[in-house]
Design an enzyme around this catalytic site. Structure first.
Site, PDB file in Angstrom:
ATOM      1  N   ASP A   1     -29.446  41.637 134.535  1.00 51.10           N
ATOM      2  CA  ASP A   1     -28.888  42.802 133.840  1.00 51.10           C
ATOM      3  C   ASP A   1     -28.171  43.613 134.919  1.00 51.10           C
ATOM      4  O   ASP A   1     -28.802  44.165 135.812  1.00 51.10           O
ATOM      5  CB  ASP A   1     -30.037  43.597 133.207  1.00 51.10           C
ATOM      6  CG  ASP A   1     -29.567  44.904 132.579  1.00 51.10           C
ATOM      7  OD1 ASP A   1     -28.381  45.263 132.733  1.00 51.10           O
ATOM      8  OD2 ASP A   1     -30.411  45.582 131.951  1.00 51.10           O
TER       9      ASP A   1
ATOM     10  N   TYR B   1     -41.152  50.382 137.605  1.00 47.41           N
ATOM     11  CA  TYR B   1     -40.436  49.916 136.427  1.00 47.41           C
ATOM     12  C   TYR B   1     -38.945  49.767 136.702  1.00 47.41           C
ATOM     13  O   TYR B   1     -38.290  50.692 137.143  1.00 47.41           O
ATOM     14  CB  TYR B   1     -40.622  50.887 135.255  1.00 47.41           C
ATOM     15  CG  TYR B   1     -39.868  50.415 134.035  1.00 47.41           C
ATOM     16  CD1 TYR B   1     -40.309  49.288 133.352  1.00 47.41           C
ATOM     17  CD2 TYR B   1     -38.715  51.042 133.602  1.00 47.41           C
ATOM     18  CE1 TYR B   1     -39.618  48.808 132.262  1.00 47.41           C
ATOM     19  CE2 TYR B   1     -38.021  50.568 132.500  1.00 47.41           C
ATOM     20  CZ  TYR B   1     -38.482  49.451 131.839  1.00 47.41           C
ATOM     21  OH  TYR B   1     -37.796  48.980 130.758  1.00 47.41           O
TER      22      TYR B   1
ATOM     23  N   LYS C   1     -37.339  45.164 131.752  1.00 47.28           N
ATOM     24  CA  LYS C   1     -38.136  43.979 131.453  1.00 47.28           C
ATOM     25  C   LYS C   1     -37.482  42.738 132.064  1.00 47.28           C
ATOM     26  O   LYS C   1     -36.307  42.741 132.386  1.00 47.28           O
ATOM     27  CB  LYS C   1     -38.271  43.819 129.941  1.00 47.28           C
ATOM     28  CG  LYS C   1     -39.527  44.507 129.419  1.00 47.28           C
ATOM     29  CD  LYS C   1     -40.779  43.741 129.818  1.00 47.28           C
ATOM     30  CE  LYS C   1     -42.007  44.582 129.533  1.00 47.28           C
ATOM     31  NZ  LYS C   1     -43.130  44.308 130.418  1.00 47.28           N
TER      32      LYS C   1
HETATM   33  C1  F6R Z   1     -36.468  48.074 127.728  1.00 45.05           C
HETATM   34  C2  F6R Z   1     -35.199  48.771 127.932  1.00 45.05           C
HETATM   35  C3  F6R Z   1     -34.963  50.090 127.274  1.00 45.05           C
HETATM   36  C4  F6R Z   1     -35.105  51.245 128.275  1.00 45.05           C
HETATM   37  C5  F6R Z   1     -34.909  52.598 127.575  1.00 45.05           C
HETATM   38  C6  F6R Z   1     -34.940  53.752 128.569  1.00 45.05           C
HETATM   39  O1  F6R Z   1     -36.533  46.889 128.462  1.00 45.05           O
HETATM   40  O2  F6R Z   1     -34.339  48.302 128.644  1.00 45.05           O
HETATM   41  O3  F6R Z   1     -35.808  50.257 126.181  1.00 45.05           O
HETATM   42  O4  F6R Z   1     -36.376  51.192 128.867  1.00 45.05           O
HETATM   43  O5  F6R Z   1     -33.643  52.635 126.926  1.00 45.05           O
HETATM   44  O6  F6R Z   1     -34.006  53.502 129.547  1.00 45.05           O
HETATM   45  P1  F6R Z   1     -33.749  54.447 130.786  1.00 45.05           P
HETATM   46  O7  F6R Z   1     -35.085  54.690 131.433  1.00 45.05           O
HETATM   47  O8  F6R Z   1     -32.817  53.629 131.635  1.00 45.05           O
HETATM   48  O9  F6R Z   1     -33.142  55.702 130.233  1.00 45.05           O
HETATM   49 MG    MG Z   2     -30.586  47.187 130.904  1.00 47.06          MG
HETATM   50 MG    MG Z   3     -32.176  43.067 129.191  1.00 46.67          MG
END
Ligand code: F6R
Ligand code: MG
Ligand code: MG
Length: 365
Positions: A11, A228, A231
């Site tokens: 990603d 974190y 995923k």
């Molecule tokens: C799960 C994922 C999304 C982000 C969520 C918060 O794998 O990619 O659910 O965890 O959109 O994203 P941030 O922390 O980047 O604002």
């Molecule tokens: Mg992403």
């Molecule tokens: Mg992804």
């Protein structure tokens, strides 16, 4: 012809949020791999995406874990990240956890599934790619394909498969591996792979022919980065037909959606929904988790395909069931079992909240 099939994914920027990849980033990656093909490093390549992950699908003769191939993938992701940064895509470069390439992309963020084999007279392969879930999501489907006669009738009636398959399992926390044989070790095997947060099937082999049948990416981003970072969104390659399960036996486990971990903020259980490549764009509550299947015939290492296997009408009921399961899980809001147990959550405010309230916690009578 001895061939290596490598799928390396990352990603490197989401469009919009974490929902999909941008065509300009995919074009940049195509330019990079097209050059490598012209120079003779790659036999062939196909680039696609699943949600916000770019998938580099490549054939070559450099073997597993080749520095040249890994460097090519890394440089391709770095070039794609530059495009993602210009477009201010979300989380540009998210999975590139290191500043410099050190010989192998393993442990640096991208996910890798590679297998080396002699191309058969006809070589059908399926490449599964998932978004918003983690490596253990393949455990149950692989078990069903290669060890469950209720899924794979070939295990019972095809003489080429009757002696079963061997499963290589990785312990992702202790960094150990074990090989267990189906059918005689299945109860032992299930003790481990039934806990997919910790144990993931890395590869499967035909016992009759001692040939690789399937391989997965098992990197756990959070364990690599100690924090974190999204995923793992794993991939899995499965060879089909002949000494392996038929294409339809390999696709069959996904007709009955199961709950996997991932979804919103990597911290929830949700249904793994089989979708077409076009529909791999997680939206509702950043999900639900998706799986796509690109089918190819290989011809002297060239990709004939892909066929978009889950675009078939026979997976419509599975999608509907997955949507219903998503509704049922969402009903729990911030409660388990929708929300993951504290120790498995990718995000947690628990330590901060516990510290803030420390002097308001008093002993039970
Ligand atoms: C799960 C994922 C999304 C982000 C969520 C918060 O794998 O990619 O659910 O965890 O959109 O994203 P941030 O922390 O980047 O604002
Ligand atoms: Mg992403
Ligand atoms: Mg992804």
């Amino acid at each position: 012809m001895k061939l290596t099939l490598s799928v390396i994914k990352a990603d490197i920027g989401g469009f919009v949020g974490h929902s999909a990849s941008h065509p300009d980033v995919i074009n940049e990656a195509s330019e990079s791999l097209s050059k490598a093909k012209k120079e003779g490093l790659l036999i062939d390549y196909h680039i696609t995406s699943c949600g916000d992950d770019i998938q580099l699908i490549m054939t070559h003769q450099q073997g597993d874990e080749s520095e040249k191939i890994h460097r090519l993938a890394w440089d391709t992701f770095v070039a794609g990240t530059e495009v993602a940064k210009k477009l201010k895509l979300y989380g540009a470069g998210q999975d590139l956890l290191s500043d410099a390439f050190a010989g192998n992309v393993k442990g640096m963020g991208p996910g890798v599934a590679e297998m080396e084999f002699e191309e058969r007279k006809s070589e059908p392969v399926l490449i599964f790619m998932a978004d918003k879930t983690s490596a253990g999501a393949w455990n149950m489907p692989l078990y069903k394909m290669f060890a469950d006669p209720f899924n794979t009738i070939g295990l019972v009636i095809a003489p080429t498969m009757h002696s079963g398959f061997a499963f290589k399992v990785h312990d992702l926390k202790e960094h150990k591996k074990i090989t267990l044989n189906a059918p005689e070790d299945i109860y032992d095997l299930l003790v481990f792979i039934g806990a997919p947060t910790r144990f993931a099937i890395k590869a499967v082999f035909s016992r009759e022919a001692d040939e690789i049948a399937a391989v997965t990416s098992t990197e756990r981003l959070s364990l690599i980065a100690q924090r974190y970072v999204g995923k793992d969104d794993p991939v899995c390659i499965v060879r089909c037909q002949g000494i392996f399960p038929a294409v339809g036996e390999v696709l069959e486990p996904f007709a009955a959606p199961i709950l996997v971990e991932g979804w919103m903020r990597g911290s929830h259980m949700g249904p793994l929904m089989p979708v077409s490549l076009q529909e791999s764009t997680p939206a509702r509550f950043d999900g639900p988790p998706r799986v796509v299947a690109a089918g190819f015939q290989l011809a002297e290492g060239k990709f004939i395909g892909p066929r978009d296997m889950f675009a078939d009408v026979s997976f419509e009921l599975a999608r509907q069931q997955a949507n219903e399961m998503a509704d049922m899980m969402r009903r729990h809001g911030p409660f388990e079992p929708h929300r993951l147990p504290l120790e498995e959550m990718e995000y947690t405010t628990m330590p901060q909240v516990a510290e803030k309230l420390a002097d308001r916690f008093i002993a039970l009578d």
